[in-house]
Design a protein around this motif. Structure first.
Motif, PDB file in Angstrom:
ATOM      1  N   ALA C   9       0.867  -1.184   0.000  1.00 30.46           N
ATOM      2  CA  ALA C   9       0.000   0.000   0.000  1.00 30.46           C
ATOM      3  C   ALA C   9       0.897   1.224   0.000  1.00 30.46           C
ATOM      4  CB  ALA C   9      -0.889  -0.008   1.235  1.00 30.46           C
ATOM      5  N   GLY C  10       0.442   2.264  -0.588  1.00 30.17           N
ATOM      6  CA  GLY C  10       1.231   3.489  -0.567  1.00 30.17           C
ATOM      7  C   GLY C  10       1.043   4.213   0.746  1.00 30.17           C
ATOM      8  N   ALA C  12      -1.050   6.980   3.188  1.00 25.70           N
ATOM      9  CA  ALA C  12      -2.369   7.574   3.413  1.00 25.70           C
ATOM     10  C   ALA C  12      -2.332   9.022   2.935  1.00 25.70           C
ATOM     11  CB  ALA C  12      -2.719   7.521   4.901  1.00 25.70           C
ATOM     12  N   PHE C 329      -4.469  -0.527   5.384  1.00 25.75           N
ATOM     13  CA  PHE C 329      -5.526   0.480   5.538  1.00 25.75           C
ATOM     14  C   PHE C 329      -6.273   0.673   4.221  1.00 25.75           C
ATOM     15  CE2 PHE C 329      -1.950   2.739   3.836  1.00 25.75           C
ATOM     16  CZ  PHE C 329      -2.495   3.711   3.019  1.00 25.75           C
ATOM     17  N   ARG C 330      -5.723   0.188   3.133  1.00 25.18           N
ATOM     18  CA  ARG C 330      -6.359   0.373   1.831  1.00 25.18           C
ATOM     19  C   ARG C 330      -7.244  -0.799   1.422  1.00 25.18           C
ATOM     20  NH1 ARG C 330      -2.006   3.264  -2.201  1.00 25.18           N
ATOM     21  NH2 ARG C 330      -2.770   5.389  -1.867  1.00 25.18           N
TER      22      ARG C 330
END
Lengths: 347, 347, 347, 347
Positions: C9-10, C12, C329-330
């Motif tokens: 994931a990148g 936030a 979180f994604r």
């Protein structure tokens, strides 16, 4: 009389004589002298191979320096969980290598097996560059549990190492004891079995301070001489380590001393094993006896002035109650008889 | 006959005798024996102070290990640009300390001065955490140029170090030669002058392999014993280093051997200096002579089998043409006379 | 959609916004700026304690540097055999500490227990200076097996460590996930439980590259700033790590992100566990799911483009057939539903 | 307005934009993503050569890691006595290499010359294994004194290094400034001149934290990826360093930013040089100005809130009274005018 350690014995008289003989005239320092060269050549004869030999004063230095050329600073060494490199060198291998990791591997009687090695590798899979890459298998002959690898066991382990892309280091602090016990040619216990580098011990077996790091493939010796120097392990008066090995090899002294210590241990082990309630923890194959005494006996013997130490190994079969008794070339039949007698009465 | 190095000489007979005397019975290993304790106490007497003493086999080990407790791994050592720690230990101090930096400092005749040290510090100002923080001043007594610090010079340097927050390490591979030359008390040349740790050499002066690391403030010894062990410098048969020092101190042998070597060097230096065209490079204050011969003379002498080495130091006054000649306790008047004779004829 | 790792994931968006906000004007480098100071103070609030906080960019740096001040270079770290410091940092702790040893300790579900620690210590008894002295207990919260220590488990482990004279390091690369899952105060999961140093991760949970090393006893921070600098881990434009944490703490973002990832993993784990033949290997307590699929299923899913990795741990209950699936979180409900659907059909 | 350092400036907006653009979707970690590959390829184009490129976050990491593969742990690096690797990395090169030695070499204006290198080597002659073997020449372009090597100067130095058997490391923290100033092709300033490894900086010139280690001979990259990982310098979310370089190379941004900073420094230098009593210490060739102000002027300016630092280099021509003023891509004509005005009035 003591069974504390083979390093409590002093030096064999022949070793001191050899040192005295070498103390003649001015000769080049740092190993440039003729005696050093002669003894290096002697190693090649004993091992039936052209090899590069480097002398140092301690086993910890030999192991650490050898490992430092056998793997990169971020590499991983597989070693028995009870091995000297893991348990007794105060993180020396980590220091000499510049931070390599040791993966301790379990194995009965202080010995590794190809399956044990394969299992350890399977549990630490290669995921470059995340895990430290397994790079070296470190074996001990004879082991810290007083056992030995047969030639075929050693050969199988080296083959497993080779198959996994590992170099092979052999800690031979008690190599003489193993060679004497097996009656095998030094070559069969080292390079013919697949060992890359042997740390060949003299200190525990009658020398003052003499260990040889033997590279069976001279090219693998690489930058050893720089590493030895920067670690403060290059003697300026090198002739005095060479002299010890000169005396050590003369007339097979090295095997005689080891055989004597081995024989005493066999006797001690047999005698102890015959005492009610004493359990011998590992096969007594060299000069070390591991035993569990009935409650209170070890303490009682120590109170009488008998010197030997309790010994713990990870995965200890005896739950911390094991005692270690070591014989040396100086141990006598009387020492054994006296100890057994005391042990019998203490029981 | 050779002037190659003091380590070409073997051991003094008294040292071998002491080793032989120590080879009696089984005694605890790793320095737990009585002889080691006796000799440690002897050091306290010789230096007139309770101190912690650790034995190792080489000067490189002594220096590296001492430095490793005198500064953090990212600290900076100030040392003479021609010092052994800088030039001759294959980056050993960097290895033992775990990466400390050496800042080489210039100074005439192999000697540092308070001004030289202050200048070096001024050129490498403290800017935490950017620059490696200056942490230790390493001195050598006698120096690599065959010179010595007087007690007051040493005291001034130590004061300058203290003022700058530096600990003081003294490389005393030729401490005996300096002490003999100055006739000063060992204490005056070490802790009374402000030295924290002295690496006291025996090897170059008649021992086989014996160096002592002396911490004058026992608390500063800190974790030395762990560091010595992991570096493979803890002898199991420690009594055999202790024995060397036992012999070394007996009847002032250490000072006698050093005085003899010093005297021979003085003679050699005086004789060479009197030869037309020979220039003595540095004051001959201990057992080392540095000289520049007329063109071709050194080569001619070497062709005749005389052994001595060309020597280069950074900032060499002689542009790479200097020769180093070292006398040992074994050098004789005949050796000197013969060499001078040859030198005169070669000129 | 991928379950490969939380680092796929990148960042936030809030974190990027915070970076952009910080990019105003010229401010002192190396952490001398106001934002860094503000965020350091924020850490003290979050942890309810005056502490020293140091920012670095990676978890490996945080762990290695923290350990380097928690034990001497010859010391021994006890860590779970499946821990990141042991398995995933390419011998980084050994590098940063200058050669410390890691003793891997077994424990169910990636967790250590006081008994497990005591057993490991018993198998590696103190024999100074021979064995590397046990000096530090390294724990991970949440663990590499996706489990968490309760506050009382953590407290008991720290007490056991203290009792044995060990400092306590907590690898908190997924500390946010643990804190969110437990709903416990950060202080209860760290210093109140007995942790000396916490490596608090931001990177896996929505930051770009932000980790904080938190010393709860400011004096223990010692020379951290020198060690960080020499290891190349002191950012000149420090405000850009500070900014990430600024955004991370704002409005509880850090716990929100972690809770979201945890919730997705719970859903995934529940869904997978309900599929015939799928076995969940460890309790799913944070954002990681470990599962064994029926033969061929994992491969089939990967052929369809689903990304997740096989995972091996030493002492793996699933004999090398385990798969690891990580939520971030994604991760969305749709991602979970789609994967479960595919898994069901592949079964 | 400040002239404290180029790292006080934040990031160029284009760099932040590139980071935001890269924050899309889930991509492989640790450099396995497409953007990283694209940017690596971009480096090959910029340097007109197939090369291996590794990203890290700081210049200290880049230098230390690069050196660690360019020489053995006991090797010696020759570097300018005022260089960053010697003066500003808190013994980082010694740490990363595992104990290599740096031999500081003098040279006017922060620059080495072939003669200077030859002289240093002559003063530290090869005597294996005693001295640390000279193994690497470390150069800086632009230098810490704000000067640059011309292509032919660089080529001559590399040839001298090659002749002496040294590898060549180029610290290019301000490579962009040098390239912009010289208008030379990056290839001409690196591999075509004989450089083995370039540490190419982005951080000082508008990036957040982005440095690239470029091996022009891919085989020389050797085990760099393991070394980067164990040192904690492998980013899991690598795309965010790649993105910075992506923005950095777009439309020649890197050269534009550097040219702007250079131009400002030229103006500042010219203006200051025209003030009575101000002396410019070194030629102003990139974005750094070194000057000595009349007594009290610097202090007076600082009292007014002007920020710039005193600067000392070993062998400082100005005896510790030098000031360093650095321009960045953010420095404006107004900044210069305002400072010059203040300086004139303070004089």
């Amino acid at each position: 009389m003591t069974f504390a350690s083979d390093n409590w014995a002093g030096a064999a008289p022949e070793i001191l004589d050899a040192i005295a003989r070498a103390n003649v005239g001015a000769v080049p320092g740092y190993g440039g002298d003729d005696l050093t060269k002669k003894v290096e050549a002697r190693f090649c004869e004993v091992f039936e191979k052209d090899c590069r030999v480097f002398f140092v004063a301690t086993g910890g230095a030999a192991n650490g320096l050898a490992l430092s050329v056998l793997l990169p600073p971020y590499g991983m060494i597989l070693a028995h969980e009870a091995s000297h490199v893991q348990m007794d060198e105060c993180a020396g291998p980590e220091f000499f290598t510049g931070g390599a990791k040791i993966l301790p591997v379990a194995g009965a009687d202080g010995k590794l097996t190809p399956d044990g090695v394969a299992g350890a590798l399977a549990g630490f899979p290669e995921r470059p560059p995340h895990g430290a890459p397994a790079a070296c298998l470190s074996l001990t002959q004879g082991t810290e549990c007083g056992t030995i690898y047969s030639v075929s066991e050693l050969t199988d382990l080296c083959a497993a190492a080779r198959h996994a892309g590992l170099t092979v280091h052999l800690d031979g602090a008690r190599f003489a004891n193993a060679a004497a016990a097996l009656g095998a040619a030094p070559a069969d216990l080292s390079w013919r079995a697949g060992v890359d580098v042997l740390c060949f011990g003299g200190t525990k077996n009658g020398c003052i301070a003499a260990e040889a790091v033997i590279f069976f493939d001279p090219e693998k010796a690489a930058d050893f001489e720089f590493r030895r120097k920067r670690a403060g392990h290059l003697w300026s008066k090198m002739r005095f380590i060479a002299a010890q090995f000169d005396g050590y090899f003369e007339n097979g002294l090295w095997l005689d001393l080891a055989a004597r210590a081995n024989a005493m241990a066999k006797k001690l082990s047999a005698g102890l094993g015959a005492i009610d309630g004493v359990e011998i923890s590992y096969p007594t194959e060299i000069n070390e006896v591991f035993a569990v005494f009935p409650d209170g006996v070890a303490e009682h013997l120590r109170d009488q002035g008998r010197v030997f130490f309790p010994w713990v190994t990870p995965g200890d079969p005896a739950g911390g109650k094991m005692q270690r008794l070591i014989c040396s070339f100086r141990t006598t039949d009387e020492d054994i008889a006296s100890f057994l007698d005391a042990a019998r009465r203490a029981g």
